[in-house]
Design a protein around this motif. Structure first.
Motif, PDB file in Angstrom:
ATOM      1  N   TYR A   1       0.840  -1.115  -0.229  1.00 19.72           N
ATOM      2  CA  TYR A   1      -0.073  -0.063   0.037  1.00 19.72           C
ATOM      3  C   TYR A   1       1.192   1.051   0.028  1.00 19.72           C
ATOM      4  CZ  TYR A   1      -2.940   3.750   1.302  1.00 19.72           C
ATOM      5  OH  TYR A   1      -3.484   5.139   1.278  1.00 19.72           O
ATOM      6  N   ALA A   2       2.061   1.398   0.872  1.00 20.85           N
ATOM      7  CA  ALA A   2       2.662   2.491   1.013  1.00 20.85           C
ATOM      8  C   ALA A   2       3.488   2.786  -0.302  1.00 20.85           C
ATOM      9  CB  ALA A   2       3.797   2.236   2.086  1.00 20.85           C
ATOM     10  N   GLU A   3       3.974   1.829  -1.135  1.00 25.27           N
ATOM     11  CA  GLU A   3       4.483   2.265  -2.381  1.00 25.27           C
ATOM     12  C   GLU A   3       3.622   2.604  -3.513  1.00 25.27           C
ATOM     13  OE1 GLU A   3       6.532  -1.585  -3.044  1.00 25.27           O
ATOM     14  OE2 GLU A   3       7.970  -1.148  -1.278  1.00 25.27           O
ATOM     15  N   SER A   4       2.425   2.108  -3.256  1.00 28.64           N
ATOM     16  CA  SER A   4       1.360   2.423  -4.687  1.00 28.64           C
ATOM     17  C   SER A   4       0.384   3.290  -4.188  1.00 28.64           C
ATOM     18  CB  SER A   4       0.956   1.098  -5.071  1.00 28.64           C
ATOM     19  OG  SER A   4       0.144   0.469  -4.246  1.00 28.64           O
TER      20      SER A   4
ATOM     21  N   ASP B   1      -2.449   1.972  -3.693  1.00 28.49           N
ATOM     22  CA  ASP B   1      -3.500   1.301  -4.508  1.00 28.49           C
ATOM     23  C   ASP B   1      -4.618   0.982  -3.282  1.00 28.49           C
ATOM     24  OD1 ASP B   1      -5.291  -0.548  -5.784  1.00 28.49           O
ATOM     25  OD2 ASP B   1      -3.470  -1.086  -6.995  1.00 28.49           O
ATOM     26  N   VAL B   2      -5.696   1.230  -3.714  1.00 29.84           N
ATOM     27  CA  VAL B   2      -6.970   1.116  -2.367  1.00 29.84           C
ATOM     28  C   VAL B   2      -7.416  -0.271  -2.564  1.00 29.84           C
ATOM     29  CG1 VAL B   2      -7.632   3.660  -2.572  1.00 29.84           C
ATOM     30  CG2 VAL B   2      -8.815   1.929  -4.340  1.00 29.84           C
ATOM     31  N   LYS B   3      -6.724  -1.200  -3.426  1.00 27.06           N
ATOM     32  CA  LYS B   3      -7.134  -2.627  -3.278  1.00 27.06           C
ATOM     33  C   LYS B   3      -6.500  -3.112  -2.034  1.00 27.06           C
ATOM     34  CE  LYS B   3      -2.852  -4.609  -5.913  1.00 27.06           C
ATOM     35  NZ  LYS B   3      -2.579  -5.204  -7.094  1.00 27.06           N
ATOM     36  N   TYR B   4      -5.660  -2.594  -1.455  1.00 26.85           N
ATOM     37  CA  TYR B   4      -5.145  -2.785  -0.131  1.00 26.85           C
ATOM     38  C   TYR B   4      -6.004  -2.430   1.075  1.00 26.85           C
ATOM     39  CZ  TYR B   4      -1.323  -4.280  -2.989  1.00 26.85           C
ATOM     40  OH  TYR B   4      -0.469  -4.757  -3.940  1.00 26.85           O
ATOM     41  N   VAL B   5      -7.069  -1.772   1.054  1.00 25.96           N
ATOM     42  CA  VAL B   5      -7.888  -1.504   2.029  1.00 25.96           C
ATOM     43  C   VAL B   5      -9.155  -2.074   1.904  1.00 25.96           C
ATOM     44  CG1 VAL B   5      -6.515   1.080   2.139  1.00 25.96           C
ATOM     45  CG2 VAL B   5      -8.862   0.643   0.794  1.00 25.96           C
TER      46      VAL B   5
END
Length: 166
Positions: free
Chosen positions: A45-48, A50-54
């Motif tokens: 998540y921190a690198e991208s 990307d909301v797919k990690y929430v």
């Protein structure tokens, strides 16, 4: 000795139920994700961003304003885009990351240019650079996505930097 032999069947059933409930409440059936899982999810998540990690119902809470920054995956995606690409042309530069079981803390600096309206102040073109700390909490069941984050932003520093007189 304790009078268990003379206990009524109703009292015995009640005692058994209470002990059963107590045992379940102390059982660790909803344990935090491992350090490895937390690190994997958080770093992705921190690198991208990307909301797919929430989670679908994630809450990002702004501690400075005492209100949500975003509620829900779609809202978070829009809020992040607005902040980093509409109000500012900015990036987050990590300074320190601490990861534990099911939790992570990010300390960094937001660096960029004020290119759009923020807090009622139209774009100034001013350079901004301000500290930010965000604490994250992962859900306790697979797929272990980020379910909550609290943002600690130094609004006083940011507001001084985008003030029209600067």
């Amino acid at each position: 000795m304790f009078g268990f032999r003379k206990m009524s069947s109703t009292l015995a059933l009640l005692l058994a139920a209470v002990l059963s409930i107590s045992a379940r409440s102390f059982a660790n059936t909803d344990a935090a994700p491992s350090l490895e899982i937390t690190k994997s999810v958080f770093m992705a998540y921190a690198e991208s961003h990307d909301v797919k990690y929430v989670t679908d119902d994630v809450i990002f809470f702004n501690a400075a304003l005492q209100e949500p920054f975003a509620i829900g995956r779609d809202d978070l995606g829009q809020a992040l885009y607005w902040f980093y690409h509409v109000a500012f042309d900015a990036i987050a530069i990590p300074k320190s990351i601490i990861i534990g079981q099911g939790k992570a803390v990010y300390e960094g600096t937001i660096v960029g240019i004020h290119i759009g309206e923020f807090a009622g102040i139209p774009a100034t073109g001013n350079h901004v650079e301000f500290p930010i700390i965000i604490s994250y909490e992962l859900e306790r069941t697979p797929p272990y996505h980020i379910r909550r984050a609290t943002i600690y932003i130094m609004l006083n520093i940011l507001m001084q930097q985008i003030a029209p007189s600067n």
